[in-house]
Design a protein around this motif. Structure first.
Motif, short mmCIF file in Angstrom:
data_model
loop_
_atom_site.label_atom_id
_atom_site.label_comp_id
_atom_site.label_asym_id
_atom_site.label_seq_id
_atom_site.Cartn_x
_atom_site.Cartn_y
_atom_site.Cartn_z
N HIS A 282 11.36 5.58 12.31
CA HIS A 282 12.09 4.35 12.64
C HIS A 282 11.48 3.16 11.91
N LYS A 283 10.16 3.14 11.79
CA LYS A 283 9.52 2.05 11.05
C LYS A 283 9.90 2.10 9.57
N HIS A 284 10.14 3.29 9.03
CA HIS A 284 10.60 3.40 7.64
C HIS A 284 11.98 2.75 7.48
N VAL A 285 12.85 2.93 8.47
CA VAL A 285 14.17 2.31 8.42
C VAL A 285 14.04 0.79 8.46
N ILE A 286 13.17 0.30 9.35
CA ILE A 286 12.94 -1.15 9.44
C ILE A 286 12.48 -1.70 8.10
N LEU A 287 11.48 -1.04 7.53
CA LEU A 287 10.92 -1.49 6.26
C LEU A 287 11.97 -1.46 5.16
N GLY A 288 12.73 -0.37 5.07
CA GLY A 288 13.74 -0.27 4.01
C GLY A 288 14.80 -1.35 4.11
N LEU A 289 15.29 -1.62 5.33
CA LEU A 289 16.33 -2.64 5.49
C LEU A 289 15.80 -4.03 5.18
N LEU A 290 14.60 -4.36 5.67
CA LEU A 290 14.04 -5.70 5.42
C LEU A 290 13.78 -5.91 3.93
N ARG A 291 13.29 -4.90 3.25
CA ARG A 291 13.06 -5.04 1.81
C ARG A 291 14.38 -5.26 1.06
N HIS A 292 15.41 -4.53 1.49
CA HIS A 292 16.72 -4.69 0.84
C HIS A 292 17.29 -6.08 1.09
N LEU A 293 17.18 -6.56 2.32
CA LEU A 293 17.66 -7.91 2.64
C LEU A 293 16.86 -8.97 1.91
N LYS A 294 15.56 -8.74 1.76
CA LYS A 294 14.72 -9.70 1.03
C LYS A 294 15.18 -9.84 -0.42
N VAL A 377 17.69 -8.66 13.02
CA VAL A 377 16.84 -8.86 11.84
C VAL A 377 15.62 -9.70 12.21
N CYS A 378 15.79 -10.70 13.05
CA CYS A 378 14.66 -11.53 13.49
C CYS A 378 13.64 -10.70 14.26
N ARG A 379 14.12 -9.82 15.14
CA ARG A 379 13.19 -8.96 15.88
C ARG A 379 12.42 -8.06 14.92
N TRP A 380 13.08 -7.51 13.93
CA TRP A 380 12.41 -6.63 12.98
C TRP A 380 11.42 -7.39 12.11
N LEU A 381 11.76 -8.63 11.75
CA LEU A 381 10.81 -9.45 10.98
C LEU A 381 9.56 -9.75 11.80
N ASP A 382 9.76 -10.10 13.08
CA ASP A 382 8.61 -10.36 13.95
C ASP A 382 7.75 -9.10 14.10
N ARG A 383 8.39 -7.96 14.18
CA ARG A 383 7.66 -6.71 14.32
C ARG A 383 6.86 -6.41 13.06
N ALA A 384 7.45 -6.64 11.90
CA ALA A 384 6.75 -6.41 10.64
C ALA A 384 5.60 -7.38 10.46
N ARG A 385 5.78 -8.63 10.91
CA ARG A 385 4.71 -9.63 10.78
C ARG A 385 3.55 -9.30 11.70
N GLY A 386 3.76 -8.47 12.71
CA GLY A 386 2.68 -8.07 13.60
C GLY A 386 1.77 -7.01 13.02
N SER A 387 2.08 -6.55 11.79
CA SER A 387 1.21 -5.57 11.14
C SER A 387 -0.03 -6.26 10.63
N ARG A 388 -0.95 -5.51 10.03
CA ARG A 388 -2.23 -6.04 9.57
C ARG A 388 -2.01 -7.12 8.52
N PRO A 389 -2.69 -8.26 8.64
CA PRO A 389 -2.49 -9.35 7.69
C PRO A 389 -3.00 -8.98 6.31
#
Length: 592
Positions: A282-294, A377-389
């Motif tokens: 599921h995290k792979h899907v989040i990452l793929g979509l956010l990268r595509h939108l970026k 998308v905002c929830r997924w961005l917040d989730r991704a920002r919670g990863s290691r800085p």
């Protein structure tokens, strides 16, 4: 390749048994005869009838004294027909023969377990029956070591059981563990072993093996399994003699609870593993979509203050909504997903759409409106920002925190699933009646052989100890684990030699699992013997050896997934160290 039941499997143990019985008959025949050289005639003619007494005088020659001494030696035949002897070479021969039969029993049990696993699959069989059947030969030997004879005999022979328990644990975690690292070594790059790449030879730091995170969990469980040893040892640590019997009972209860918990965990482990893998996918899907939108937003998904830019996300929604009806359908989301590259994992496009729909469609109407899309998308961005800085200031527009999220997701997927889903080949197994019968025959034959020859093997070790004045503990510590664990050791080493992370993970997980079963199942049998028969618990040095090896190797396996060659050297050197430690503690400091 599934094992086959042939006539050789049955005839070989039967042949050994016939030889043993013939030897036993010969021993009985000659032990009741004296050599003719010890008889002296009185000069009268021999009696014509067998009823008449012969006129022969028996002289006490040196040879007759040897026979008398042999007759006085205590040697009881097991079951009344298996051979016994008081000589060193004779008992060594019996140890080898009975050890081979126990090895055969372990092989049958292993083969039957594998067939049963292929037929019925994991779960109850893989989690409950396989670990118990694997420890059955050791448990049988421990049981008979303190079950037969008087209390004094049991107290003397129970050291054989403790020697086997400690020896099996030490052998698995030292010699076998280290050998698996050596034969399975590959080049290490960034603490990850490259499958089938071995160009660095015997580099102590650049060559070795790596495992998945599940192997680390198995090592941690193994550390927990030593808790009963600590409990039963507490009265001796406190120099108390009154609470020893109670401590044995408490340790037995804890050991049984740990055994039940471990089997329960093994039964449900495939389900737990699948859930964790689903999470990472599921995290792979989040990452793929956010990268595509970026990429479509030219990297501007965040405002200056670092919050999600909802206006830009709304514009993205407009470009995705092909029919401009204010809703994204399953087809429109699939068109979006088709252009996304999901790295390190082969995700089905429909599966990815389903995951997006489940997260974004809060109204559950099979459509994603503009507000749901923006909030998702905002929830997924917040989730991704919670990863290691990331190191340094990434800046609000660059969205470089996605690279951190990518690295973390890749690492989690790599640790959880080293098998490579794309390389998995499903091998159909014919669930025929004959396969089931064959598995049951292997299990039955292995159980019967282990039960029949465990007692004679313990007697042979005890007699060999008396004949050589070598403590029975050291004989059982070195010799018996080679018989009961040799089939497991050979298969583990062969499996590890395939030079792949998947096989290394499975190999070390099986080693940790075998030790865990020793610490809970075999120890439960041992503690039950001590408690029921009222034996004295006097195994401080043996317990210390088990604790040292389990904790050292357990900590090493718990916090590392990469094992260079230098770890193999440490593991192998632990074996002679444990032998020396027991000897010094028992015979220099007088612990026993």
């Amino acid at each position: 390749m599934a094992p086959s039941l042939t006539s050789r499997h049955v005839l070989l143990p039967l042949t050994v048994l016939v030889i043993l019985c013939a030897h036993a008959h010969a021993v009985r025949f000659f032990s009741h005869s004296l050599p003719s050289s010890d008889l002296l005639s009185d000069g009268l003619p021999e009696p014509s009838s067998s009823d008449e007494k012969g006129s022969l005088i028996r002289l006490p020659t040196a040879s007759s004294f040897r026979f008398l001494r042999a007759a006085e030696s205590k040697c009881e035949q097991t079951y009344g027909f298996l051979p016994c002897t008081t000589t060193v070479l004779g008992n060594l021969f019996l140890i080898i023969v009975y050890g081979f039969l126990m090895y055969t029993a372990a092989t049958y049990l292993s083969s039957g377990s594998e067939l049963l696993l292929e037929i019925l699959g994991p779960g109850i069989v893989g989690g409950l029956f396989l670990p118990i059947l694997g420890a059955l030969p050791d448990a049988m030997l421990i049981l008979v070591s303190g079950l037969s004879g008087s209390k004094e005999t049991a107290q003397d022979q129970v050291s054989v059981g403790m020697g086997l328990l400690a020896g099996s644990t030490v052998l698995l975690l030292t010699i076998i563990w280290g050998t698996c690292v050596i034969v399975g070594k590959c080049d290490l790059v960034n603490s990850v072993a490259l499958d089938s790449v071995d160009t660095r030879g015997y580099s102590l730091t650049g060559s070795g093996v790596s495992t998945d995170i599940w192997t680390s969990y198995a090592a941690r469980i193994m550390i927990i399994s030593v808790l009963p040893f600590l409990i039963v040892q507490l009265p001796q640590l406190l120099h108390s003699s009154s609470g020893r019997h109670l401590a044995v009972l408490i340790a037995l209860i804890v050991s049984l609870l740990l055994l039940a918990s471990y089997c329960f965990y093994q039964v449900f482990q495939p389900w737990i593993q699948r859930r964790k893998l689903e999470y990472v996918r599921h995290k792979h899907v989040i990452l793929g979509l956010l990268r595509h939108l970026k990429q479509r937003a030219l990297g501007r998904l965040l405002k200056e203050n670092g919050e999600p830019d909802r206006e830009i996300i709304r514009k993205l929604f407009t470009t995705i909504d092909e029919n401009s009806d204010g809703n994204l359908t399953h087809g429109e989301l699939r068109a979006l997903v088709v252009g996304i590259q999901f790295e390190e994992v082969d995700l089905d496009h429909d599966d990815a759409v389903k995951r997006i729909m489940n997260d974004f469609d809060t109204s559950r109407n099979e459509l994603v409106d503009e507000e749901e899309f923006v909030n998702g998308v905002c929830r997924w961005l917040d989730r991704a920002r919670g990863s290691r800085p990331a190191s340094g200031d990434a800046g609000p527009h660059t969205v470089k925190f996605l690279s951190n999220f990518h690295n973390e997701t890749k690492r989690e997927h790599d640790l959880l699933d080293v098998s490579g889903q794309n390389e998995e080949v499903s091998e159909g197994v014919e669930k025929s009646k004959w396969t089931t019968v064959k598995a049951l025959l292997f299990l039955l034959l292995g159980t019967v052989i282990a039960a029949a020859f465990a007692d004679p093997l313990v007697d042979a070790v005890d007699n060999f100890s008396d004949a050589t004045s070598i403590p029975a503990f050291f004989i059982s510590f070195i010799a018996l684990p080679l018989a009961t664990n040799s089939s497991e050791a050979v298969s583990a080493i062969i499996f590890a030699s395939r030079d792949k992370r998947q096989t290394a993970s499975l190999t070390f997980s099986e080693i940790y699992g075998a030790v865990t079963m020793n610490n809970v199942l075999c120890l439960s049998v041992f503690l039950a013997l001590v408690y029921v028969r009222g034996l004295t618990w006097d195994f401080s040095s043996e317990v210390l050896v088990i604790l040292v090896v389990c904790i050292v190797m357990g900590v090493l396996g718990s916090f590392r997934t990469c094992f260079p060659l230098w770890t193999a050297i440490i593991a192998i050197l632990l074996y002679p160290f444990t032998l020396a430690l027991v000897y010094v503690l028992d015979y220099v400091f007088g612990w026993s």
